[in-house]
Scaffold this motif. Sequence first.
Motif, PDB file in Angstrom:
ATOM      1  N   LEU A  49       0.941  -1.171   0.017  1.00  0.00           N
ATOM      2  CA  LEU A  49       0.097  -0.011  -0.244  1.00  0.00           C
ATOM      3  C   LEU A  49       0.947   1.393   0.433  1.00  0.00           C
ATOM      4  N   THR A  50       0.230   2.014  -0.847  1.00  0.00           N
ATOM      5  CA  THR A  50       1.118   3.562  -1.034  1.00  0.00           C
ATOM      6  C   THR A  50       0.045   3.944  -0.317  1.00  0.00           C
ATOM      7  N   PRO A  51      -0.150   5.874   0.298  1.00  0.00           N
ATOM      8  CA  PRO A  51      -0.653   6.550   0.930  1.00  0.00           C
ATOM      9  C   PRO A  51      -2.040   7.080  -0.146  1.00  0.00           C
ATOM     10  N   GLU A  52      -1.727   7.071  -1.251  1.00  0.00           N
ATOM     11  CA  GLU A  52      -3.204   7.165  -2.594  1.00  0.00           C
ATOM     12  C   GLU A  52      -3.804   5.805  -2.471  1.00  0.00           C
ATOM     13  N   ASP A  53      -3.278   4.661  -1.564  1.00  0.00           N
ATOM     14  CA  ASP A  53      -4.269   3.567  -1.788  1.00  0.00           C
ATOM     15  C   ASP A  53      -5.245   3.756  -0.751  1.00  0.00           C
ATOM     16  N   VAL A  54      -5.420   4.465   0.119  1.00  0.00           N
ATOM     17  CA  VAL A  54      -6.698   5.466   1.627  1.00  0.00           C
ATOM     18  C   VAL A  54      -7.152   6.281   1.064  1.00  0.00           C
ATOM     19  N   MET A  55      -8.014   5.692   0.914  1.00  0.00           N
ATOM     20  CA  MET A  55      -9.121   7.220   0.643  1.00  0.00           C
ATOM     21  C   MET A  55     -10.006   7.172   1.603  1.00  0.00           C
TER      22      MET A  55
END
Length: 196
Positions: A49-55
Amino acid sequence: MKAKLYLTFQQIGADLFAAGLASATSGNYSVREGEGLWITRSGAQKAHLTPEDVMFLPLLPDPKRDQGASVERVIHRAIYQQTDATAVVHAHPRHAIALSFHLEAIVPIDLEGRYYFDKIPVLTPKTASGTPEVAEAVAEALRENIACVVRGHGAFIKGTEEALEKSLLQAYSLMTSLEEACEVLFLERLWRGAGV
């Protein structure tokens, strides 16, 4: 998102994949924060997971902000609106899914399984994923239970801790206990020739 919570999201994704509870991009998980929820992005590599993968989404549907979020967001929202959950983990534990084709409820026979679960309801909505019908069935089951299995699809487990990181870890830990209990039950039934 706070760094500690993001690191917990990363850890859960890596652990789900390593434990064989979800394939590379399957499964999803979330936490409720205020009037919204943090949830994994659709198609994200959960083990990386990257930060962009959590919304962050509002508790009510928002077509613009929902774009790219897990298709199961409707289920997560219903759980948060109707239960005491502060975190939700959805995965595809193999033994639980196999048992779901043959049982109306999974009743653990091993010591740890019985400690955590009296029974795990097996739900049979007409649709199996990402619909209001499934959302309502899962939310109703999780009002009285900490876990449920949607037949042929996977398990949903809620965490109820106040601290979001602890709640997410609680739900993940329960997912591993659920699958262990299902594996023991599966093997015991196979051993005595009862089929599954």
